[in-house]
Design an enzyme around this catalytic site. Structure first.
Site, PDB file in Angstrom:
ATOM      1  N   ALA A  60       0.861  -1.189   0.000  1.00  0.00           N
ATOM      2  CA  ALA A  60       0.000   0.000   0.000  1.00  0.00           C
ATOM      3  C   ALA A  60       0.894   1.235   0.000  1.00  0.00           C
ATOM      4  O   ALA A  60       2.087   1.136   0.300  1.00  0.00           O
ATOM      5  CB  ALA A  60      -0.860  -0.014   1.258  1.00  0.00           C
ATOM      6  N   GLY A  99       0.318  -5.090   0.581  1.00  0.00           N
ATOM      7  CA  GLY A  99      -0.852  -5.042  -0.289  1.00  0.00           C
ATOM      8  C   GLY A  99      -0.592  -5.726  -1.626  1.00  0.00           C
ATOM      9  O   GLY A  99      -1.515  -6.269  -2.239  1.00  0.00           O
ATOM     10  N   GLU A 102      -1.191  -9.210  -1.032  1.00  0.00           N
ATOM     11  CA  GLU A 102      -2.648  -9.383  -0.883  1.00  0.00           C
ATOM     12  C   GLU A 102      -3.275  -9.555  -2.276  1.00  0.00           C
ATOM     13  O   GLU A 102      -4.073 -10.483  -2.501  1.00  0.00           O
ATOM     14  CB  GLU A 102      -3.288  -8.147  -0.219  1.00  0.00           C
ATOM     15  CG  GLU A 102      -2.776  -7.796   1.169  1.00  0.00           C
ATOM     16  CD  GLU A 102      -3.565  -8.467   2.280  1.00  0.00           C
ATOM     17  OE1 GLU A 102      -4.273  -9.439   1.983  1.00  0.00           O
ATOM     18  OE2 GLU A 102      -3.449  -8.009   3.436  1.00  0.00           O
ATOM     19  N   GLU A 122       4.094  -5.532   6.877  1.00  0.00           N
ATOM     20  CA  GLU A 122       3.269  -4.573   7.622  1.00  0.00           C
ATOM     21  C   GLU A 122       3.696  -4.455   9.083  1.00  0.00           C
ATOM     22  O   GLU A 122       3.632  -3.391   9.696  1.00  0.00           O
ATOM     23  CB  GLU A 122       1.789  -4.993   7.575  1.00  0.00           C
ATOM     24  CG  GLU A 122       1.100  -4.748   6.240  1.00  0.00           C
ATOM     25  CD  GLU A 122       1.302  -5.877   5.238  1.00  0.00           C
ATOM     26  OE1 GLU A 122       2.257  -6.668   5.404  1.00  0.00           O
ATOM     27  OE2 GLU A 122       0.506  -5.964   4.285  1.00  0.00           O
TER      28      GLU A 122
HETATM   29  C1  LIG Z   1      -9.291  -1.629   6.260  1.00  0.00           C
HETATM   30  C2  LIG Z   1      -8.347  -1.128   5.260  1.00  0.00           C
HETATM   31  C3  LIG Z   1      -7.483  -2.226   4.734  1.00  0.00           C
HETATM   32  C4  LIG Z   1      -6.264  -1.678   4.091  1.00  0.00           C
HETATM   33  C5  LIG Z   1      -5.276  -2.756   4.025  1.00  0.00           C
HETATM   34  C6  LIG Z   1      -3.953  -2.289   3.507  1.00  0.00           C
HETATM   35  C7  LIG Z   1      -2.990  -3.408   3.722  1.00  0.00           C
HETATM   36  C8  LIG Z   1      -1.695  -3.114   3.113  1.00  0.00           C
HETATM   37  C9  LIG Z   1      -0.687  -2.696   3.832  1.00  0.00           C
HETATM   38  C10 LIG Z   1       0.632  -2.504   3.220  1.00  0.00           C
HETATM   39  O1  LIG Z   1       0.864  -2.852   2.089  1.00  0.00           O
HETATM   40  S1  LIG Z   1       1.799  -1.764   4.175  1.00  0.00           S
HETATM   41  C11 LIG Z   1       3.191  -1.590   3.089  1.00  0.00           C
HETATM   42  C12 LIG Z   1       3.886  -2.873   2.907  1.00  0.00           C
HETATM   43  N1  LIG Z   1       5.063  -2.676   2.109  1.00  0.00           N
HETATM   44  C13 LIG Z   1       6.204  -2.285   2.639  1.00  0.00           C
HETATM   45  O2  LIG Z   1       6.329  -2.088   3.812  1.00  0.00           O
HETATM   46  C14 LIG Z   1       7.349  -2.088   1.692  1.00  0.00           C
HETATM   47  C15 LIG Z   1       8.079  -0.834   2.006  1.00  0.00           C
HETATM   48  N2  LIG Z   1       9.155  -0.613   1.050  1.00  0.00           N
HETATM   49  C16 LIG Z   1      10.310  -1.270   1.123  1.00  0.00           C
HETATM   50  O3  LIG Z   1      10.545  -2.124   1.924  1.00  0.00           O
HETATM   51  C17 LIG Z   1      11.353  -0.863   0.121  1.00  0.00           C
HETATM   52  O4  LIG Z   1      11.051   0.413  -0.314  1.00  0.00           O
HETATM   53  C18 LIG Z   1      11.460  -1.817  -1.092  1.00  0.00           C
HETATM   54  C19 LIG Z   1      10.121  -1.999  -1.762  1.00  0.00           C
HETATM   55  C20 LIG Z   1      12.018  -3.165  -0.648  1.00  0.00           C
HETATM   56  C21 LIG Z   1      12.420  -1.170  -2.133  1.00  0.00           C
HETATM   57  O5  LIG Z   1      13.630  -0.859  -1.514  1.00  0.00           O
HETATM   58  P1  LIG Z   1      14.676   0.114  -2.223  1.00  0.00           P
HETATM   59  O6  LIG Z   1      15.866   0.178  -1.340  1.00  0.00           O
HETATM   60  O7  LIG Z   1      14.835  -0.273  -3.630  1.00  0.00           O
HETATM   61  O8  LIG Z   1      13.973   1.527  -2.282  1.00  0.00           O
HETATM   62  P2  LIG Z   1      13.626   2.525  -1.099  1.00  0.00           P
HETATM   63  O9  LIG Z   1      14.696   3.554  -1.015  1.00  0.00           O
HETATM   64  O10 LIG Z   1      13.273   1.810   0.125  1.00  0.00           O
HETATM   65  O11 LIG Z   1      12.287   3.197  -1.647  1.00  0.00           O
HETATM   66  C22 LIG Z   1      12.281   4.025  -2.813  1.00  0.00           C
HETATM   67  C23 LIG Z   1      11.255   5.130  -2.610  1.00  0.00           C
HETATM   68  O12 LIG Z   1       9.962   4.548  -2.548  1.00  0.00           O
HETATM   69  C24 LIG Z   1       9.297   4.939  -1.339  1.00  0.00           C
HETATM   70  N3  LIG Z   1       8.467   3.811  -0.901  1.00  0.00           N
HETATM   71  C25 LIG Z   1       8.834   2.537  -0.797  1.00  0.00           C
HETATM   72  N4  LIG Z   1       7.797   1.777  -0.424  1.00  0.00           N
HETATM   73  C26 LIG Z   1       6.750   2.616  -0.303  1.00  0.00           C
HETATM   74  C27 LIG Z   1       5.375   2.422   0.053  1.00  0.00           C
HETATM   75  N5  LIG Z   1       4.878   1.200   0.338  1.00  0.00           N
HETATM   76  N6  LIG Z   1       4.587   3.480   0.098  1.00  0.00           N
HETATM   77  C28 LIG Z   1       5.057   4.722  -0.209  1.00  0.00           C
HETATM   78  N7  LIG Z   1       6.353   4.975  -0.555  1.00  0.00           N
HETATM   79  C29 LIG Z   1       7.167   3.925  -0.605  1.00  0.00           C
HETATM   80  C30 LIG Z   1      10.438   5.223  -0.368  1.00  0.00           C
HETATM   81  O13 LIG Z   1      10.011   6.063   0.652  1.00  0.00           O
HETATM   82  C31 LIG Z   1      11.444   5.871  -1.279  1.00  0.00           C
HETATM   83  O14 LIG Z   1      11.005   7.192  -1.480  1.00  0.00           O
HETATM   84  P3  LIG Z   1      12.030   8.368  -1.601  1.00  0.00           P
HETATM   85  O15 LIG Z   1      12.868   8.333  -0.368  1.00  0.00           O
HETATM   86  O16 LIG Z   1      12.850   8.101  -2.823  1.00  0.00           O
HETATM   87  O17 LIG Z   1      11.194   9.590  -1.687  1.00  0.00           O
END
Ligand SMILES: CCCCCCC/C=C/C(=O)SCCNC(=O)CCNC(=O)[C@H](O)C(C)(C)COP(=O)(O)OP(=O)(O)OC[C@H]1O[C@@H](n2cnc3c(N)ncnc32)[C@H](O)[C@@H]1OP(=O)(O)O
Length: 718
Positions: A60, A99, A102, A122
């Site tokens: 997400a 997500g 999911e 998460e």
């Molecule tokens: C009742 C309502 C139900 C709703 C249910 C919703 C359920 C879902 C929940 C979720 O999905 S929670 C999120 C789960 N995912 C994560 O936690 C992944 C987080 N990201 C990472 O671990 C890493 O970014 C990566 C994907 C492994 C990639 O790593 P890498 O080193 O290549 O890049 P980064 O420097 O970490 O990231 C680049 C850039 O992207 C931004 N970013 C990464 N993931 C997200 C995200 N999920 N959402 C928003 N932004 C994200 C990160 O902040 C970096 O941004 P900048 O610093 O470049 O601005």
């Protein structure tokens, strides 16, 4: 955000939301529209969901958390996929997380390239999978794997995921082409039974056994964190409740966690960790400066720190010359490196293959001549300016002109060290935290003449060796030790005034620090702090005696010296502030002899013991550190409060679920923090660290929100 196209009889929904294809509102709308369109499109008999660029959706959009949620929710999109009249194939590459997983589990088939990783991270954001993941994963993998994966947030490599039953096929070659072929093949197969909600959780009758084992494990491994416990509870309900009831239970737990302070703090820490990579210094930044290649390295000094640093470099596959002044010290360093490596293999932190390769990359030497061609040197000799200057003067003469010369100093101004060379632009601080092979913080320090290129090189090196690098400007003590100084001094003043070391440690541990300050002192060695105090006195041109109550105009407590005089150096002598079961023991118990030392110290100085509350213990340690944190910001030693918080999380194991001391201060309210600091300034005079900071006062008075603090930081360093 989601491109719809048709290839033969297959609809392709390509998610296009760089950099990680996060499932923000527009993507959810795109997926919903795409599935509906594919279902209606008469040319289409199956549908593929795939990510454009580097990855399948990695979750997400975390930036949307805490804001009013906009429909369609992920669960609604998933339900559309699940009930689609045509089979849906998730074609996975990169990271299929949260997500993203999911969506894949709602799909009828999952294929992945072998380099892909899947997981539910998460929990690392203080949450649990909120769109049914905790109910569906266990139906595929069984309870133990689902409980472990969801409560740890671990990324599982595709091949392992196939073994678990999460992935149907590992594919090679062009993913889209292979997915098109696969999607065509499945068109003739019945697919309703592929819907996970109709599957039965394997071994559901053993749920009690699995859940209690998992709970014991998470409570030990993730002490203080709320989310891992809730993750186990959610998976447990997949075996105990109907699918619908389980979904409701998961949702309730998700909403509960989402409202907790822990989730907010952990999500802040996620972005803070990324913010600190965007470093800036006078004349350069992460955008403009190019790192130099580092293909070979040398570490000067094979003591505990030097050996630990060598382990970090070797584990990342970098060749290391380990240089010492005599054979005895060199061999003891080599042995230490071997034993750290063996221990890491035993704990599963390092593969046998990596350890074997490390052994071939280590080159012990007694000769400076051997290191003349290396790209980067890290000096890790004794924390003494004269010795360090002598080493740097030698390095300056011997190393190739492009070599980056790093010093692992914890306090000494980089400018004083670099003055021993003819190339101060190549000199940079790389402060590792003990034990160097374990602690993730790398405090990189630039002096007034350090080049942005040298900084870019050590920031990149930090990533290469799996550390979290934070850049700070040079000053005495830098960021971490400057803040730790009042924190740790207040602990000892509190005992001087009447608290027991156990009471102080308990307050810290209840807050979430893994060890209280007195256990830390016993671990690092009372003899070490004794020696550091003597060094400080020497620099100040004075000496420490039994009568010393002030050092450099600041309050001084000699209790540590009394423990030193009794030969109680901590764990290494089996006794210090605590008693241990043996020399080198780890189990700390209160010791009447230690209490006696404290009592007679107080008596000899006419100090009347008083009762000190846990609140006072907490505030005096943490608020004095926060006050220093604002001073550090005000002076431009760092650029943003995130740099301070990340330093505490990865340098001092500050509980991530509290975000860091500066974030914590923002949650308490700056006015309250400021008022308490003013109170201690009045009641605990003689410590400069209680002088209320001006920046803190200004931010408190103007009620400046946390996100704006960085705008008030000194820009002198840009
Ligand atoms: C009742 C309502 C139900 C709703 C249910 C919703 C359920 C879902 C929940 C979720 O999905 S929670 C999120 C789960 N995912 C994560 O936690 C992944 C987080 N990201 C990472 O671990 C890493 O970014 C990566 C994907 C492994 C990639 O790593 P890498 O080193 O290549 O890049 P980064 O420097 O970490 O990231 C680049 C850039 O992207 C931004 N970013 C990464 N993931 C997200 C995200 N999920 N959402 C928003 N932004 C994200 C990160 O902040 C970096 O941004 P900048 O610093 O470049 O601005």
């Amino acid at each position: 955000m989601v491109d719809y196209s048709v290839n033969g009889s297959v609809a392709v929904l390509m998610v296009n939301n760089p950099p990680v294809n996060a499932l923000g509102h527009a993507v959810r709308v795109g997926l919903k529209t795409g599935i509906e369109r594919g279902a209606k499109d008469s040319r289409v008999r199956s549908i593929i969901i795939i990510g454009k660029g580097q990855t399948f959706p990695a979750g997400a959009d975390i930036r949307e958390f805490g804001k009013p949620s906009k429909e369609p929710w992920l669960t609604a999109v998933g339900n559309l996929i699940k009930t689609c009249s045509k089979p849906v194939v998730a074609a996975i590459h990169g990271t299929c997380l949260g997500g993203g997983l999911e969506i894949a589990l709602f799909s009828h088939y999952r294929i992945a390239v072998s380099s892909a990783r899947v997981g539910f991270p998460e929990v690392t954001l203080g949450l649990l999978p909120g769109a049914g993941g905790s109910q569906r994963l266990s139906r595929l993998t069984g309870l133990p794997v689902a409980m472990e994966m969801i409560s740890s947030g671990r990324h599982v490599p595709a091949r392992k995921a196939k073994e678990y039953g999460i992935i149907d096929e590992i594919v090679s070659g062009d993913l889209l082409k292979t997915a098109l072929k696969f999607a065509q093949e499945v068109q003739s197969r019945p697919f309703k039974d592929r819907c996970l909600r109709y599957k039965v959780v394997p071994n559901a009758d053993r749920v009690e056994e699995y859940a209690s084992a998992a709970l014991t494990q998470v409570k030990k491994k993730y002490k203080g964190f709320e989310a891992p416990v809730a993750c186990v509870q959610a998976v447990r309900s997949s075996a105990e409740l109907s699918y619908e009831e389980g979904m409701k239970r998961e949702r309730d737990l998700f909403l509960q966690l989402g409202q907790s302070g822990q989730a907010k703090a952990q999500q802040y820490a996620f972005f803070a960790e990324r913010a600190v990579t965007k470093w800036q210094m006078p004349g350069g930044s992460y955008k403009t400066a190019k790192p130099l290649p580092v293909r070979s390295t040398a570490v000067i000094g094979a003591g505990t720190m030097g050996s630990g640093i060598a382990v970090c470099l070797l584990s990342a596959g970098l060749p290391v010359y380990l240089l010492e002044q005599n054979e005895k010290f060199l061999q003891s360093g080599v042995k230490l490196i071997e034993s750290i490596m063996a221990g890491s293999v035993k704990l599963g932190k390092v593969s046998m293959e990596t350890a074997k390769r490390a052994a071939t990359l280590l080159k012990p030497t007694l000769s400076y001549d051997d290191i003349k061609d290396v790209d980067l040197v890290i000096e890790a000799v004794f924390e003494n300016l004269d010795i360090k200057k002598e080493v740097f003067s030698k390095l300056d003469k011997i190393c190739k002109p492009s070599a980056i010369l790093c010093t692992n100093t914890s306090t000494i101004d980089i400018n004083r060290i670099s003055s021993a060379t003819s190339r101060p632009e190549k000199v940079v601080g790389t402060h590792f935290f003990a034990p160097a092979y374990h602690m993730k913080l790398l405090e990189n320090i630039y002096g007034t003449k350090t080049s942005p290129e040298a900084v870019a090189t050590v920031m990149k090196l930090g990533k290469t060796i799996n550390k979290v690098p934070v850049l700070v400007k040079s000053c005495h003590g830098f960021l971490a030790n400057r803040m730790n100084a009042p924190f740790s001094s207040e602990a000892i003043f509190l005992v001087e005034e009447g608290a027991s070391p156990q009471e102080v440690d308990q307050v810290n541990e209840d807050f979430g620090m893994p060890m209280g300050p007195f256990k830390v002192r016993d671990l690092s060695g009372i003899d070490i702090s004794w020696r550091i105090n003597r060094e400080v006195a020497k620099v100040l041109g004075t000496s420490i005696t039994k009568e010393t109550r002030f050092l450099g105009g600041n309050r001084y407590c000699g209790l540590n010296d009394d423990f030193y005089d009794k030969g109680r150096y901590g764990r290494k002598t089996g006794k210090g502030w605590y008693l241990y079961e043996k020399v080198g023991g780890k189990t700390a118990v209160a010791d009447p002899e230690a209490e006696e030392i404290i009592n007679s110290y107080r008596q000899s100085r006419g100090i009347v013991k008083r009762k000190i509350t846990p609140q006072e213990i907490f505030e005096r340690q943490f608020y004095s550190a926060i006050n220093e944190g604002f001073r550090i910001l005000e002076e431009g030693i760092c650029n943003m409060p995130e740099e301070i918080d990340i330093s505490w999380i990865y340098g001092f194991s500050y509980p991530k679920y509290r975000g860091g001391p500066m974030f914590y201060a923002s949650q308490i309210g700056l006015q309250r923090v400021y008022d308490r600091i003013c109170h201690y300034h009045e009641t605990c005079p003689y410590s400069i660290h209680w002088v209320p900071n001006r920046l803190l006062k200004k931010l408190a008075e103007n009620n400046v929100p946390f996100t704006q603090w960085a705008n008030h930081v000194s820009k002198s360093k840009m």
